[in-house]
Design an enzyme around this catalytic site. Structure first.
Site, PDB file in Angstrom:
ATOM      1  N   LYS A  80       0.855  -1.189   0.000  1.00  0.00           N
ATOM      2  CA  LYS A  80       0.000   0.000   0.000  1.00  0.00           C
ATOM      3  C   LYS A  80       0.886   1.231   0.000  1.00  0.00           C
ATOM      4  O   LYS A  80       2.008   1.201   0.507  1.00  0.00           O
ATOM      5  CB  LYS A  80      -0.862  -0.002   1.270  1.00  0.00           C
ATOM      6  CG  LYS A  80      -2.071   0.883   1.205  1.00  0.00           C
ATOM      7  CD  LYS A  80      -3.274   0.150   0.656  1.00  0.00           C
ATOM      8  CE  LYS A  80      -4.486   1.036   0.598  1.00  0.00           C
ATOM      9  NZ  LYS A  80      -5.664   0.341   0.091  1.00  0.00           N
ATOM     10  N   GLY A 179     -20.512   7.012   4.528  1.00  0.00           N
ATOM     11  CA  GLY A 179     -19.560   7.277   3.450  1.00  0.00           C
ATOM     12  C   GLY A 179     -20.187   6.986   2.101  1.00  0.00           C
ATOM     13  O   GLY A 179     -20.449   5.823   1.772  1.00  0.00           O
ATOM     14  N   GLY A 181     -18.969   7.726  -1.020  1.00  0.00           N
ATOM     15  CA  GLY A 181     -17.958   8.012  -2.035  1.00  0.00           C
ATOM     16  C   GLY A 181     -18.053   6.999  -3.162  1.00  0.00           C
ATOM     17  O   GLY A 181     -19.146   6.546  -3.518  1.00  0.00           O
ATOM     18  N   VAL A 183     -17.394   3.803  -3.395  1.00  0.00           N
ATOM     19  CA  VAL A 183     -18.024   2.514  -3.095  1.00  0.00           C
ATOM     20  C   VAL A 183     -19.415   2.712  -2.494  1.00  0.00           C
ATOM     21  O   VAL A 183     -20.393   2.107  -2.959  1.00  0.00           O
ATOM     22  CB  VAL A 183     -17.158   1.673  -2.120  1.00  0.00           C
ATOM     23  CG1 VAL A 183     -17.821   0.334  -1.846  1.00  0.00           C
ATOM     24  CG2 VAL A 183     -15.757   1.465  -2.669  1.00  0.00           C
TER      25      VAL A 183
HETATM   26  P1  NAI Z   1     -13.984   7.681  -1.220  1.00  0.00           P
HETATM   27  O1  NAI Z   1     -12.906   8.597  -0.779  1.00  0.00           O
HETATM   28  O2  NAI Z   1     -14.462   7.756  -2.613  1.00  0.00           O
HETATM   29  O3  NAI Z   1     -15.271   7.868  -0.277  1.00  0.00           O
HETATM   30  C1  NAI Z   1     -15.234   7.981   1.090  1.00  0.00           C
HETATM   31  C2  NAI Z   1     -16.448   8.816   1.491  1.00  0.00           C
HETATM   32  O4  NAI Z   1     -16.545   8.798   2.907  1.00  0.00           O
HETATM   33  C3  NAI Z   1     -16.372  10.268   1.052  1.00  0.00           C
HETATM   34  O5  NAI Z   1     -17.580  10.643   0.407  1.00  0.00           O
HETATM   35  C4  NAI Z   1     -16.168  11.031   2.379  1.00  0.00           C
HETATM   36  O6  NAI Z   1     -16.780  12.308   2.349  1.00  0.00           O
HETATM   37  C5  NAI Z   1     -16.849  10.103   3.351  1.00  0.00           C
HETATM   38  N1  NAI Z   1     -16.406  10.217   4.732  1.00  0.00           N
HETATM   39  C6  NAI Z   1     -15.141  10.350   5.207  1.00  0.00           C
HETATM   40  N2  NAI Z   1     -15.145  10.386   6.551  1.00  0.00           N
HETATM   41  C7  NAI Z   1     -16.438  10.268   6.923  1.00  0.00           C
HETATM   42  C8  NAI Z   1     -17.107  10.235   8.167  1.00  0.00           C
HETATM   43  N3  NAI Z   1     -16.432  10.338   9.327  1.00  0.00           N
HETATM   44  N4  NAI Z   1     -18.449  10.089   8.183  1.00  0.00           N
HETATM   45  C9  NAI Z   1     -19.140   9.994   7.037  1.00  0.00           C
HETATM   46  N5  NAI Z   1     -18.568  10.025   5.821  1.00  0.00           N
HETATM   47  C10 NAI Z   1     -17.231  10.159   5.765  1.00  0.00           C
HETATM   48  O7  NAI Z   1     -13.478   6.207  -0.852  1.00  0.00           O
HETATM   49  P2  NAI Z   1     -13.995   4.829  -1.439  1.00  0.00           P
HETATM   50  O8  NAI Z   1     -13.146   4.450  -2.591  1.00  0.00           O
HETATM   51  O9  NAI Z   1     -15.463   4.860  -1.585  1.00  0.00           O
HETATM   52  O10 NAI Z   1     -13.593   3.828  -0.253  1.00  0.00           O
HETATM   53  C11 NAI Z   1     -14.341   3.772   0.958  1.00  0.00           C
HETATM   54  C12 NAI Z   1     -13.713   2.774   1.901  1.00  0.00           C
HETATM   55  O11 NAI Z   1     -13.658   1.487   1.285  1.00  0.00           O
HETATM   56  C13 NAI Z   1     -12.255   3.094   2.287  1.00  0.00           C
HETATM   57  O12 NAI Z   1     -12.004   2.646   3.603  1.00  0.00           O
HETATM   58  C14 NAI Z   1     -11.441   2.263   1.318  1.00  0.00           C
HETATM   59  O13 NAI Z   1     -10.152   1.962   1.796  1.00  0.00           O
HETATM   60  C15 NAI Z   1     -12.306   1.025   1.246  1.00  0.00           C
HETATM   61  N6  NAI Z   1     -12.106   0.278   0.017  1.00  0.00           N
HETATM   62  C16 NAI Z   1     -12.289   0.863  -1.199  1.00  0.00           C
HETATM   63  C17 NAI Z   1     -12.103   0.133  -2.356  1.00  0.00           C
HETATM   64  C18 NAI Z   1     -12.382   0.718  -3.719  1.00  0.00           C
HETATM   65  O14 NAI Z   1     -12.532  -0.062  -4.675  1.00  0.00           O
HETATM   66  N7  NAI Z   1     -12.502   2.029  -3.858  1.00  0.00           N
HETATM   67  C19 NAI Z   1     -11.628  -1.267  -2.302  1.00  0.00           C
HETATM   68  C20 NAI Z   1     -11.553  -1.808  -0.951  1.00  0.00           C
HETATM   69  C21 NAI Z   1     -11.739  -1.047   0.147  1.00  0.00           C
END
Ligand code: NAI
Length: 359
Positions: A80, A179, A181, A183
């Site tokens: 990572k 969250g 985002g 996913v």
């Molecule tokens: P992202 O950055 O696109 O979305 C994260 C979202 O969470 C954002 O909209 C942000 O505003 C929100 N957020 C952050 N802190 C918050 C809080 N305290 N309360 C409420 N909302 C909050 O990230 P993504 O790609 O959606 O990933 C989400 C999680 O899944 C992460 O932990 C990531 O490591 C994990 N993950 C993602 C993968 C992927 O394919 N993108 C694969 C495996 C795991």
């Protein structure tokens, strides 16, 4: 001037810290284990409060990648990278290219991909300086992993429903997502069409409102997420959410979400079991993205249909974990760790031929 130093770290194959003040780069790349194949893992861009926080995150996340890929038998190891920066304001092409130079020094032992704070477009910029990057927005590459991650989480939730209610449908189940985002938003969409009742929160209130409008969902404040009464609590933001402080507040029947490292420590997993809350181990349920990215290295080229079929197996993997945990009276996270460690030890799924990289 780019300065790279190695940080000897017990239990890890290689940990690099790199800095270039001219372009504002300060990053870490942690390679945990490459016994099964080259280490692949996302590049996280996050404004960490300190150097130590960033390093700790890189170490925890890279170890989780080893377990995730081992369990999924996708022929990849665990690594990572983290860049200390604000993804909205600091992420310049020069910064990404500087990072790419660091990746290039590892000669393919680490392959970068998308994560929190990075996009497939960023991967394309990184590709201009190193071949060791996946999930590119090009025809031959696997692209944005998040739709596969979201689908895998959905498959995992169906396994949860099968275990808890002996019926895998999520219709009328109350599911809270933190969250929205890459996913979380796609997961909300899938669950809406399945007929679930959604409770949503994101730290950005406009994002929450927009999703709630689309799906007729209930909005909650992010601080109320952990205690909301629901069937499935789905953390899809950042890690460490299940801990000593939050455990007594839980009012859900299961925890199943995309976030990496949801449990602050192993004790949190034991406490979930004591409380009778079913936990879908994070690295088992959120493996869809890496399973899809690994498919990019198939000798016959990337095929999304094959990737989808492999992601569907997350359902079976989770049921295996839940049933073993019940039989052996162990927390699900411990069983998932043991399964991954067994596969690592016996090199199950080890990559047999070198990787070729998409253009
Ligand atoms: P992202 O950055 O696109 O979305 C994260 C979202 O969470 C954002 O909209 C942000 O505003 C929100 N957020 C952050 N802190 C918050 C809080 N305290 N309360 C409420 N909302 C909050 O990230 P993504 O790609 O959606 O990933 C989400 C999680 O899944 C992460 O932990 C990531 O490591 C994990 N993950 C993602 C993968 C992927 O394919 N993108 C694969 C495996 C795991």
């Amino acid at each position: 001037m780019l300065k790279i130093q190695e940080i000897p770290t017990p239990g890890y194959e290689k940990v690099l810290e790199a800095q270039d003040s001219e372009i504002g780069l300060h990053c870490f790349i942690a390679i945990h284990n490459t016994a099964i194949g080259p280490a692949m893992g996302g590049m996280r861009v996050y404004p960490y409060a300190s150097r130590e926080d960033a390093l700790t995150d890189a170490l925890r996340l890279s170890k989780a990648m080893t377990y995730k890929s081992a369990l999924a038998e996708n022929g990849l190891g665990g690594g990572k990278s983290v860049i200390i920066a604000n993804s909205k304001t600091d992420k310049t092409p020069a910064l990404l290219q500087g990072f790419a130079e660091v990746v290039n020094t590892l000669k393919g032992k680490y392959i970068a991909a998308e994560d929190v704070g990075s996009t497939p477009e960023d991967m394309a910029i990184i590709r201009t300086r190193t071949p060791y990057v996946g999930a590119l927005p090009t025809e031959k590459s696997s692209g944005d992993p998040s739709r596969f991650t979201a689908w895998g989480v959905y498959r995992g939730m169906r396994a949860v429903a099968r275990k808890l209610w002996n019926d895998e449908s999520l219709r009328k189940k109350i599911i809270a997502i933190q969250g929205l985002g890459h996913v979380g938003s796609k997961l909300a969409n899938i669950l809406f069409w399945e007929g679930a009742y959604l409770i949503l929160c994101d730290k950005d209130p406009l994002v929450t409102q927009e999703h709630a409008r689309l799906y007729g969902a209930q909005i909650i404040d992010t601080k109320d997420f952990i205690s909301i009464p629901c069937d499935i609590l789905a953390p899809c933001a950042l890690g460490g959410i299940i801990n000593e402080k939050t455990l007594p507040q839980l009012h859900c029947k299961a925890v199943a979400g995309a976030a990496n490292n949801q449990l602050l420590n192993a004790e949190a997993g034991r406490e979930l079991m004591r409380k009778g809350i079913l936990y879908a181990p994070d690295f088992a349920i959120n493996a869809g993205g890496i399973i899809n990215a690994a498919a990019e290295f198939d000798p016959q080229g990337y095929d999304p249909k094959l990737a989808r079929d492999r992601v569907n197996h997350i359902y079976d993997t989770l049921l295996e974990i839940f049933n073993k945990a019940e039989k052996e009276h162990k927390p699900a996270n411990q069983v998932a760790d043991e399964l991954a460690e067994y596969k690592l030890q016996h090199l199950i799924g080890k990559r047999q031929s070198p990787l070729s990289f998409a253009k």
